[in-house]
Design a protein around this motif. Structure first.
Motif, short mmCIF file in Angstrom:
data_model
loop_
_atom_site.label_atom_id
_atom_site.label_comp_id
_atom_site.label_asym_id
_atom_site.label_seq_id
_atom_site.Cartn_x
_atom_site.Cartn_y
_atom_site.Cartn_z
N HIS A 1 0.85 -1.27 0.06
CA HIS A 1 0.01 -0.05 0.03
C HIS A 1 1.00 1.18 -0.13
CE1 HIS A 1 -3.42 2.49 0.91
NE2 HIS A 1 -2.64 3.30 1.92
N GLY A 2 2.07 1.29 0.76
CA GLY A 2 2.71 2.28 0.76
C GLY A 2 3.73 2.52 -0.48
N LEU A 3 3.87 1.37 -0.98
CA LEU A 3 4.93 1.75 -2.22
C LEU A 3 4.00 2.13 -3.41
CD1 LEU A 3 7.20 -1.35 -1.92
CD2 LEU A 3 7.80 0.84 -1.56
N ASN A 4 2.79 1.92 -3.39
CA ASN A 4 1.79 2.34 -4.44
C ASN A 4 1.27 3.59 -4.34
OD1 ASN A 4 2.06 -0.04 -5.90
ND2 ASN A 4 0.41 -0.98 -4.72
N SER A 5 1.28 4.29 -3.15
CA SER A 5 1.23 5.54 -2.91
C SER A 5 2.10 6.61 -3.28
CB SER A 5 0.72 5.69 -1.30
OG SER A 5 -0.16 4.92 -0.95
N ARG A 6 1.42 7.89 -3.61
CA ARG A 6 2.41 9.03 -3.94
C ARG A 6 3.45 9.56 -2.83
NH1 ARG A 6 3.12 14.49 -4.40
NH2 ARG A 6 1.44 14.97 -2.76
N VAL A 7 4.31 9.47 -3.32
CA VAL A 7 5.67 10.13 -2.02
C VAL A 7 5.65 11.41 -2.00
CG1 VAL A 7 8.00 9.74 -1.24
CG2 VAL A 7 6.78 7.71 -2.35
N LYS A 8 5.52 11.96 -1.09
CA LYS A 8 5.43 13.58 -0.53
C LYS A 8 7.15 13.96 -0.52
CE LYS A 8 0.82 14.63 1.52
NZ LYS A 8 0.63 15.16 2.63
N TYR A 9 7.48 13.42 0.32
CA TYR A 9 9.21 13.44 0.57
C TYR A 9 9.75 12.14 1.43
CZ TYR A 9 7.83 15.22 5.46
OH TYR A 9 7.59 15.21 6.65
N VAL A 10 11.03 12.06 1.34
CA VAL A 10 11.72 11.00 2.00
C VAL A 10 12.74 11.60 3.02
CG1 VAL A 10 13.15 9.19 1.21
CG2 VAL A 10 11.66 10.03 -0.44
N ARG A 11 12.76 10.56 3.93
CA ARG A 11 13.61 11.05 5.17
C ARG A 11 14.85 10.01 5.24
NH1 ARG A 11 9.95 11.25 8.80
NH2 ARG A 11 9.77 13.47 8.90
N LEU A 12 15.90 10.27 5.40
CA LEU A 12 17.05 9.18 5.37
C LEU A 12 17.26 8.97 6.95
CD1 LEU A 12 19.25 7.28 4.07
CD2 LEU A 12 20.60 9.13 3.69
N LEU A 13 17.26 7.79 7.54
CA LEU A 13 17.84 7.62 8.90
C LEU A 13 19.00 6.72 8.94
CD1 LEU A 13 14.40 6.69 10.36
CD2 LEU A 13 15.27 9.07 10.36
N ARG A 14 19.51 6.90 10.01
CA ARG A 14 20.76 6.23 10.39
C ARG A 14 20.70 5.65 11.87
NH1 ARG A 14 26.44 9.27 10.67
NH2 ARG A 14 25.26 10.32 12.20
N ARG A 15 20.81 4.58 11.95
CA ARG A 15 20.75 3.78 13.26
C ARG A 15 21.86 2.95 13.50
NH1 ARG A 15 14.98 2.57 11.98
NH2 ARG A 15 13.66 3.93 12.88
N ARG A 16 22.31 3.04 14.90
CA ARG A 16 23.34 2.12 15.43
C ARG A 16 22.70 0.71 16.21
NH1 ARG A 16 24.56 7.13 15.35
NH2 ARG A 16 26.18 7.84 14.00
N ILE A 17 22.94 -0.40 15.85
CA ILE A 17 22.47 -1.39 16.28
C ILE A 17 23.26 -2.40 16.82
CG2 ILE A 17 20.65 -3.33 16.16
CD1 ILE A 17 19.53 -1.76 14.14
N GLY A 18 23.41 -3.11 17.95
CA GLY A 18 24.14 -3.88 18.47
C GLY A 18 25.00 -3.29 19.33
N SER A 19 25.95 -4.24 20.03
CA SER A 19 26.78 -4.06 21.01
C SER A 19 27.95 -3.41 20.38
CB SER A 19 27.42 -4.98 21.85
OG SER A 19 27.83 -6.10 21.16
N LYS A 20 28.37 -3.90 18.98
CA LYS A 20 29.68 -3.21 18.37
C LYS A 20 29.13 -2.03 17.51
CE LYS A 20 31.71 -7.74 17.76
NZ LYS A 20 32.04 -8.67 16.79
N SER A 21 27.90 -1.52 17.77
CA SER A 21 27.41 -0.37 17.00
C SER A 21 27.54 -0.30 15.57
CB SER A 21 27.99 1.01 17.68
OG SER A 21 27.68 2.00 17.25
N LYS A 22 26.84 -1.38 15.06
CA LYS A 22 27.10 -1.45 13.56
C LYS A 22 25.81 -0.38 12.71
CE LYS A 22 26.93 -4.80 9.77
NZ LYS A 22 26.87 -6.14 9.18
N THR A 23 26.27 0.08 11.93
CA THR A 23 25.20 1.32 11.38
C THR A 23 24.44 0.60 10.17
OG1 THR A 23 27.01 2.74 12.01
CG2 THR A 23 25.41 3.54 10.35
N PHE A 24 23.30 0.88 10.20
CA PHE A 24 22.31 0.57 9.45
C PHE A 24 21.44 1.84 8.88
CE2 PHE A 24 23.03 -3.10 11.81
CZ PHE A 24 22.92 -4.31 10.89
#
Length: 521
Positions: A179-202
């Motif tokens: 449903h989201g991919l078929n809808s019109r996108v207004k704008y995009v937000r790019l996120l950065r998260r660090r997960i795990g004890s080794k702080s790997k970035t996603f």
């Protein structure tokens, strides 16, 4: 001619993980660092201009005026005299981009960062915050564009930002994602998260889409009025046909002991590597040895690899707790919307909750739940109404006789001389259903509905005490003592022990008679 603006359309958001190579991750890290420095520069400039505005004569004269159009226009003139507005800050960030920052940040992303900085300064101007916080290294983890035409954009299931292109990392396409991919996108937000004890970035792409979110058939919205009473750690929900009394995020396993251990280890490591920043140890009047406090002023801190590893472990543990709590809040919101589309609750100060019940609020997060409820209700077309506690006084009022009696927080049962007996939170949630638009309690409507709601409230009270007893081994003091247990214990004491050939129960054993099963209602 006046400028015509388009009406805002409803929006929803979906989050998609991205495939990012190590080379592209290095480029993104440089762009996030450039965005951080641009944000700090705009925030510093906004606070400088705000200070000049407050020192001006126009601002001081505007403060003396009465509330109205004249006062608003006077404040506007004072802001314009020193260029303190969102668009003036956009012009300022354009000059900053005439440097190495312009090689990493496009104009749309820079303007959004300037808007964020201006909004942060406005919180201080309106008294909603005491000060602003500048972003430290690796503390800015989100960048977004203004439209989906230039800058950060989503085209053909690909995130494009300049010469960078990232494909989504999707294993399954559920109905929500489709449903989201078929809808019109207004704008995009790019996120950065660090997960795990080794702080790997996603990295993740948040697509802000036009329209309403996908509603699963099992999460349908019912018609009716729902009363909600919120406490620091509990919530009471009363609908037309059912009621519930429970703890916020009761399934959350909050490992406070492990967090305290990590905090102690971090403190020891930090002290060992920065002895010059601490005062010498001292012995108090009782002869106990205490560690020295941190010296006043600014210091340079050296964090060892052990300290960073402990910090990442603690951050990862808190991230998991926050994600689990958010999931449990979402389930509770769905239950409320399944009872009715007209939700009424008291308007409370959650900052006061934080000051008085810091541990409970930190664990259960009632303010975050209310924000979640409002957001979900708005997207689903439901109505959330908050009313003042000064005019209603639901926890002190009896709907049958009209008496108002102030209670202590330790009084968890509403018991009136007219015969009304109920758990305090459930009773407040029941009365909340009958608060009108003028924030007044309609006692007549409550009286008509009481006979049908009383057994529902008692069943919810009894269920809450039994569920809490099974899960935690004890009944929460905020639930109050269910009266049926007392009646059973009294009946057992009054029975002639000789006729039944049993050992009589002493009065001191009444409190320990939790193994008695009260009769069903």
């Amino acid at each position: 001619m006046p400028r015509q603006t388009k009406a805002r359309t409803p929006s929803f958001m979906i989050e998609i993980p991205l495939k990012v190579s190590d080379k592209d991750a290095g480029v993104l890290a440089s762009r996030f660092e450039a965005g951080r420095q641009l944000y700090n520069a705009c925030l510093g400039e906004a606070m400088r201009r705000q200070k000049l505005v407050k020192q001006s004569k126009k601002y001081q004269e505007a403060r003396t005026l009465k509330k109205g159009k004249a006062r608003t226009s006077a404040f506007k003139e004072a802001n314009q005299a020193y260029g303190y507005s969102e668009y003036d800050l956009h012009s300022y960030c354009t000059t900053i981009r005439n440097s190495w920052i312009g090689e990493h940040i496009d104009s749309n992303t820079a303007q959004k960062l300037a808007t964020r900085a201006f909004n942060a300064s406005c919180r201080v101007a309106f008294g909603q915050a005491k000060k602003v916080r500048f972003k430290g290294k690796n503390q800015l983890d989100s960048l977004e564009g203004k439209t989906n035409k230039t800058g950060i954009r989503w085209v053909n299931e690909t995130l494009i930002w300049g010469d960078l292109q990232f494909k989504p990392h999707l294993t399954t396409y559920d109905p929500v994602m489709i449903h989201g991919l078929n809808s019109r996108v207004k704008y995009v937000r790019l996120l950065r998260r660090r997960i795990g004890s080794k702080s790997k970035t996603f990295y993740y792409a948040q697509l802000v889409c036009e329209g309403k979110p996908y509603l699963k058939p099992k999460n349908s919205i019912s018609q009716g009025t729902v009363g909600v009473d919120i406490g620091p750690s509990t919530i009471a929900i009363v609908g037309d046909e059912s009621a519930k009394l429970t703890l916020f995020a009761s399934e959350l396993k909050f490992n406070q002991k492990r967090i305290r251990q990590l905090q102690s280890q971090m403190e020891r490591s930090k002290r060992a590597n920065n002895l010059s920043n601490y005062n010498p140890n001292f012995i108090d009047k009782r002869g106990r040895k205490n560690k020295g406090t941190i010296k006043k002023g600014r210091h340079r801190w050296n964090n060892s690899q052990s300290y960073q590893r402990l910090r990442n472990t603690k951050a990862n543990l808190e991230r998991k707790l926050a994600a689990h709590r958010k999931s449990l809040h979402g389930k509770l919101v769905k239950e409320i919307l399944g009872l009715g589309n007209n939700i009424k609750l008291e308007k409370l100060s959650y900052k006061s909750f934080q000051k008085n019940y810091g541990k409970s609020v930190g664990k259960r997060a009632p303010g975050e739940f209310v924000s979640h409820l409002k957001r979900k209700a708005e997207s689903a077309g439901a109505l959330v109404t908050e009313f003042s506690t000064k005019t209603t006084k639901l926890s002190q009022t009896c709907h049958q006789c009209g008496s108002v009696k102030k209670k202590n927080l330790s009084d968890r049962i509403h018991q009136c001389d007219c015969g009304i007996l109920c758990q305090r939170d459930l009773y407040s949630a029941f009365l909340a259903k009958f608060v009108d638009e003028k924030e007044l309690l309609q006692a007549n409507q409550a009286q008509n509905a009481w006979l049908g709601s009383e057994p529902i409230l008692y069943a919810a009270w009894r269920q809450a005490t039994q569920t809490n007893l099974r899960s935690e081994g004890r009944v929460s003091s905020s639930f109050g003592k269910f009266p049926e247990s007392e009646r059973v214990a009294t009946k057992v004491l009054n029975v002639d022990a000789k006729n039944l050939d049993v050992v009589p129960i002493r009065e001191s054993q009444v409190e320990a008679s939790s193994h008695f099963e009260p009769p069903s209602l």
